[in-house]
Each structure stands twice: as C-alpha cells, then as structure tokens.
Scaffold this motif. Sequence first.
Motif, PDB file in Angstrom:
ATOM      1  N   LYS A  64      -4.901  20.252  -2.469  1.00  0.00           N
ATOM      2  CA  LYS A  64      -4.006  19.685  -1.079  1.00  0.00           C
ATOM      3  C   LYS A  64      -5.236  18.553   0.158  1.00  0.00           C
ATOM      4  O   LYS A  64      -5.429  18.225   0.642  1.00  0.00           O
ATOM      5  CB  LYS A  64      -3.764  20.107   0.265  1.00  0.00           C
ATOM      6  N   SER A  65      -6.375  20.434  -0.385  1.00  0.00           N
ATOM      7  CA  SER A  65      -7.777  19.639   0.752  1.00  0.00           C
ATOM      8  C   SER A  65      -8.584  18.508  -0.440  1.00  0.00           C
ATOM      9  O   SER A  65      -9.561  17.710   0.523  1.00  0.00           O
ATOM     10  CB  SER A  65      -8.624  20.877   0.611  1.00  0.00           C
ATOM     11  N   THR A  66      -7.792  18.667  -1.586  1.00  0.00           N
ATOM     12  CA  THR A  66      -8.710  17.369  -2.321  1.00  0.00           C
ATOM     13  C   THR A  66      -7.655  15.930  -2.286  1.00  0.00           C
ATOM     14  O   THR A  66      -8.128  14.864  -2.463  1.00  0.00           O
ATOM     15  CB  THR A  66      -9.133  17.671  -3.365  1.00  0.00           C
ATOM     16  N   ASN A  67      -6.663  15.712  -1.749  1.00  0.00           N
ATOM     17  CA  ASN A  67      -6.084  14.993  -2.022  1.00  0.00           C
ATOM     18  C   ASN A  67      -5.198  14.600  -3.982  1.00  0.00           C
ATOM     19  O   ASN A  67      -4.980  13.751  -3.400  1.00  0.00           O
ATOM     20  CB  ASN A  67      -5.540  14.054  -0.838  1.00  0.00           C
ATOM     21  N   PHE A  68      -5.379  15.553  -4.302  1.00  0.00           N
ATOM     22  CA  PHE A  68      -5.459  14.866  -5.462  1.00  0.00           C
ATOM     23  C   PHE A  68      -4.147  15.707  -5.978  1.00  0.00           C
ATOM     24  O   PHE A  68      -4.547  16.895  -6.334  1.00  0.00           O
ATOM     25  CB  PHE A  68      -6.651  15.029  -6.895  1.00  0.00           C
ATOM     26  N   TYR A  69      -3.376  14.809  -6.377  1.00  0.00           N
ATOM     27  CA  TYR A  69      -1.870  15.813  -6.834  1.00  0.00           C
ATOM     28  C   TYR A  69      -1.604  15.967  -8.138  1.00  0.00           C
ATOM     29  O   TYR A  69      -1.027  17.270  -8.961  1.00  0.00           O
ATOM     30  CB  TYR A  69      -0.208  14.996  -6.235  1.00  0.00           C
ATOM     31  N   GLU A  70      -2.615  15.258  -9.039  1.00  0.00           N
ATOM     32  CA  GLU A  70      -2.851  16.138 -10.387  1.00  0.00           C
ATOM     33  C   GLU A  70      -3.368  16.736 -10.262  1.00  0.00           C
ATOM     34  O   GLU A  70      -3.709  17.584 -11.318  1.00  0.00           O
ATOM     35  CB  GLU A  70      -3.916  14.452 -11.288  1.00  0.00           C
ATOM     36  N   LEU A  71      -4.084  17.934  -9.636  1.00  0.00           N
ATOM     37  CA  LEU A  71      -4.579  19.228  -9.715  1.00  0.00           C
ATOM     38  C   LEU A  71      -3.641  19.889  -9.834  1.00  0.00           C
ATOM     39  O   LEU A  71      -4.090  21.097 -10.602  1.00  0.00           O
ATOM     40  CB  LEU A  71      -5.955  18.874  -8.698  1.00  0.00           C
ATOM     41  N   LEU A  72      -3.110  19.421  -8.806  1.00  0.00           N
ATOM     42  CA  LEU A  72      -1.456  20.122  -8.493  1.00  0.00           C
ATOM     43  C   LEU A  72      -0.703  20.670 -10.232  1.00  0.00           C
ATOM     44  O   LEU A  72      -0.393  21.078 -10.636  1.00  0.00           O
ATOM     45  CB  LEU A  72      -0.619  19.858  -7.581  1.00  0.00           C
ATOM     46  N   ILE A  73      -0.838  19.431 -10.542  1.00  0.00           N
ATOM     47  CA  ILE A  73      -0.441  19.483 -11.884  1.00  0.00           C
ATOM     48  C   ILE A  73      -0.727  20.118 -13.097  1.00  0.00           C
ATOM     49  O   ILE A  73      -0.348  21.189 -14.376  1.00  0.00           O
ATOM     50  CB  ILE A  73       0.758  18.111 -12.677  1.00  0.00           C
TER      51      ILE A  73
END
Length: 529
Positions: free
Chosen positions: A109-118
């Motif tokens: 969330k802090s990076t604003n990259f939902y790719e990291l979530l996946i």
Amino acid sequence: MGLTFFLCFSIFAAVLGMLQFGYNTGVINAPKKEIENFMKTAWEERNGEAMTENKLENLYSVFVSIFAIGGMLGGFSGGIFANRFGRKGGLLLNNLLGIGGGILLGVTKSTNFYELLILGRFIIGVNCGLSTSLVPMYVSEIAPLNLRGALGTVNQLAVTVGLLVSQVLGIEQLLGTEEHWPLLLGLAVVPPGLQLLLLPMCPESPRYLLLTLSREDEARSALKRFRATTNVEEDVEEMRAEQRAHSQEERISMLQLLRSRSLRMPLLIAVVMQLSQQLSGINAVFYFSSTLFQWAGLDLTSAKFATIGIGAIMVGMTLVSIMLMDRAGRRTLHLYGLGGMFIFSIFITISLLIKQFFAMFQDVLDWVSYLAVIFTLAFVVFFAVGPGSIPWMITAELFSQGPRPAAMSIAVLMNWFCNWLVGTFFLRVKMLLGNYVFLPFSVLLAFFWVFTYNKVPETKNRTFEEIANFFKRNANRAPTEEDRIYGMLNCVNTTGHPGGGGPESSALIEEKLQPPAESCEEEYDYNNL
C-alpha cells in the motif's frame, strides 16, 4: 513411549509452517472490500480512468487464486527439497520465502503497487505449499509409533489456529480497516521468522539421517533427544528393518512412482484423500464464509462474527480429534467426518432454498438465517473430525522412506490444484447453480465416503514398513524389474494377528525373489491392516 519436552518443542517449531498456511488461507476474507478499494484507487491514479467492476473482479480473482498456484509449485517441489536439503533443512530455507512474501504484502500500500500484493501472495503460496509437504513428513518421522496419529493431527491444529487468528485480527475493531489491512497481511512474516529462530535447535529427522544419509550415530543422537532416554533400540530396530528394504531401492522419482504397480494403490488412496479434503466444500466456507452467511440473510457484521465462530469450532474439534486419532483410527474418523459433511451439506442447501421460497416472510427469514449458520458450523465440525487432518497424515504413512517424498509432492500438488479450483470457480458456480451450489459437493462427499469405506486401510499402530509390505502383498503379481527400485521384501507374520504391534512382529526377508504374496502365513483383510 510418551511425549517429551523436546519432542513437543520440535513439533511446535515445525508446525509453525502449517500455522502460516492457515493464517494466509483466512486472512483475505475479512478485508476483501478494503483490498478491492486499494486496487481500484491505485489503478485509477495510474491510468487516469475509472476501473470497471469486471476488471476489479478479475484482478481480485487473480489475487486470490495466485496463492493456490504458488502452493502447487511449492507442493510439487517439496519432495526435491526433502531429498536434497533434508526435512529440517528444507523448512529452514522455506522460511526465507515466507519472510520475503510477507514483507511484500506489508509494503504494497505504501508503494501504491498492487502488483506487489499479487507477487507477495504468490511467494507466500510457494512457502505454504512447501510447508504442507515438508511439515507432515517431518512430524510423522519424528513421532513415536503409538503417538503418530495424535501428533500428526497437530498439523491441522496449527492450520486451524492460524485461520482463527487471521479471522479475529481481521475484524474492523482490530486490523480489518482501510488503514491497517497491510499490517494484517504483513504479519505473515511472524510464523516463518519464529520458525527460523526455533528450528535450528531441533535435530533432523532420524529416519532421514539413517535411511537416506546412512548416519546411524547422528540418528541415534537425534532419537535420544526426542525420546529423552538412551534406550532407543526399539526405534532403531524399526528403522533398520526399513533400511533393509531401503538398501535394495533407489531413490524414486515421481515418474517412477506413477509407473509402479505396487505403489499405484497407495498413491491413488493418497490423492483421493487429498481430494476429499479440498473438494468437500470446506474451502468454499473458508474463502467465502462472510459472503455465504450474507446469502443466508445475515448482515455483514453478524456474518464476520459467524466466520470467527467457524475458526473457533475448528480449533476445538481438532483438539478433540487429537484424542481420538490413535483410539478410533484414521479410517473410522474419516468415514464419520465425510458422512457428517454429506448430511449437513444437504441441510445447507435446504436452508438456502427455504430462504428463497419464503423471502416475503421476515419471521421465517430470521430463523432460517440462524439455521443456515448452525448447519454450516456442523459441517465444519465434521470436517475437523476427519478430513481436516487425516489426509496430511495418512499420505506420509502409506509410503516407506524411498517413495515418500515423491508421493507427498504428487498428493500435495493435487491438494493445492483443487484448492485453486474451488477458490477460482466457486462464485461462478454459485451464479450458475444459485441455491443448489452445495449439491456438487454433496455428490463428491458421497463418492469419497464409498471410496474410503472400500479402499482405505487402517494405519493405526502400524509401522511404515508394515504398511508398505501390505500394499506389495496386495499387488498380487510376479516379481518385475520395478522390484529393483522398490526392494523385494515379504512379511512373515510371527504374532498370530495382522500387522503385529511393532518391529518384532515382522521378519523382513531380504531380496532373492521371494515366493508370491499368497505364501505369507496370513491373508490380511484390506480394511483391517
């Protein structure tokens, strides 16, 4: 032989991997809406346009299903890790994946990259897949024969505790909020971090040390620590009996395992037992419990607390099954569990149909809603009695040291594949079948019950080699070239009853083309090993 402090400590350290599996299975249930909002916002900020509901649904579906895809990869690799690095060594390396995946989930969330979530969810999936292969193997190999069933059930206890913790922490009053959900997901670093600290103090599996590495002195030392006694001859003799078979066999690959006639039935049983866990409908409850309870008529807050009730009941009933496992036996408990799940899956369908047909009567809707919750909780109770823990345990029990890693890899791969199927397609099946969505699970549960009744032997109080010899006798074949791989051994019963009660009950006769299985002194009943 009883429990010792060091045995309990080692099992606790090992099953942290299964706690990680349980935690990450349930952790995305409560903050679903918050995660979807983050994905939608991140997409819109990046692309400058609104994200359609269809795209959001597909992206969230990838996020959910990628966990099981990672689990398939990890589970399939478990045998390779177990053979190359050992059970303990494989678990220690696996912790690096767990920590890395948890960090990615926590910072997404802090990076604003939902790719990291996946990506983080995929890595956690690989970590959990390896754990579901390595942990049951390690626990079954260090447990005394008379406690193998009870201690094997601790695997599932750890899974249920992880589920419950994730459900409790996921409520809005704690971490299930717009601000704190990354912390909720990031807590996945705790189990592997703790295991990385504790497991180095535990010995490697004595069976791996003796049967795979031929290090008898180290195996004896490990046994003395686990048993808290210098008298470990009974365990050593049992392993030597298996070693006589192991000395005749080469390390078995998954391809050789699939081709082996004598191993075909135990492999089929192991795979079907895993299917009976994942295709029973329980993952539909785990992944979508809040949604299911809302379908039944509960409001969102009540649905989330009912979900916590599922986790609490799972823990309580798994504790009960620990006490029953070495008394009632694996096969009996599995039959009771499948039978109860079949009955209550029908009742869940009936409650959903009543809700549909009496939608205009609010009084009826109120009591049907709570009835659906009761039926779902009863469904979970029977899952915890048998199908929750027994498939993990019995897969390790059905094979001797040589084929065990390959068999665990195949069985765990099938488990995760079915996990992915349910997680990916359940909501779509719900749209297709409506209130009849649990009927396919009812049909499958009936099939699994019939298969277990007819094909699954009882493994309670049987050594690994007695179980392996049982299947070789029942293969009822002439010796073939594959015996060079598996090792030709026959069992001569010396106690007057099937299986005896320990290593002394079987005289294992080394290879020189023994007579066919029919020449054994007793023919065993297939369902009473």
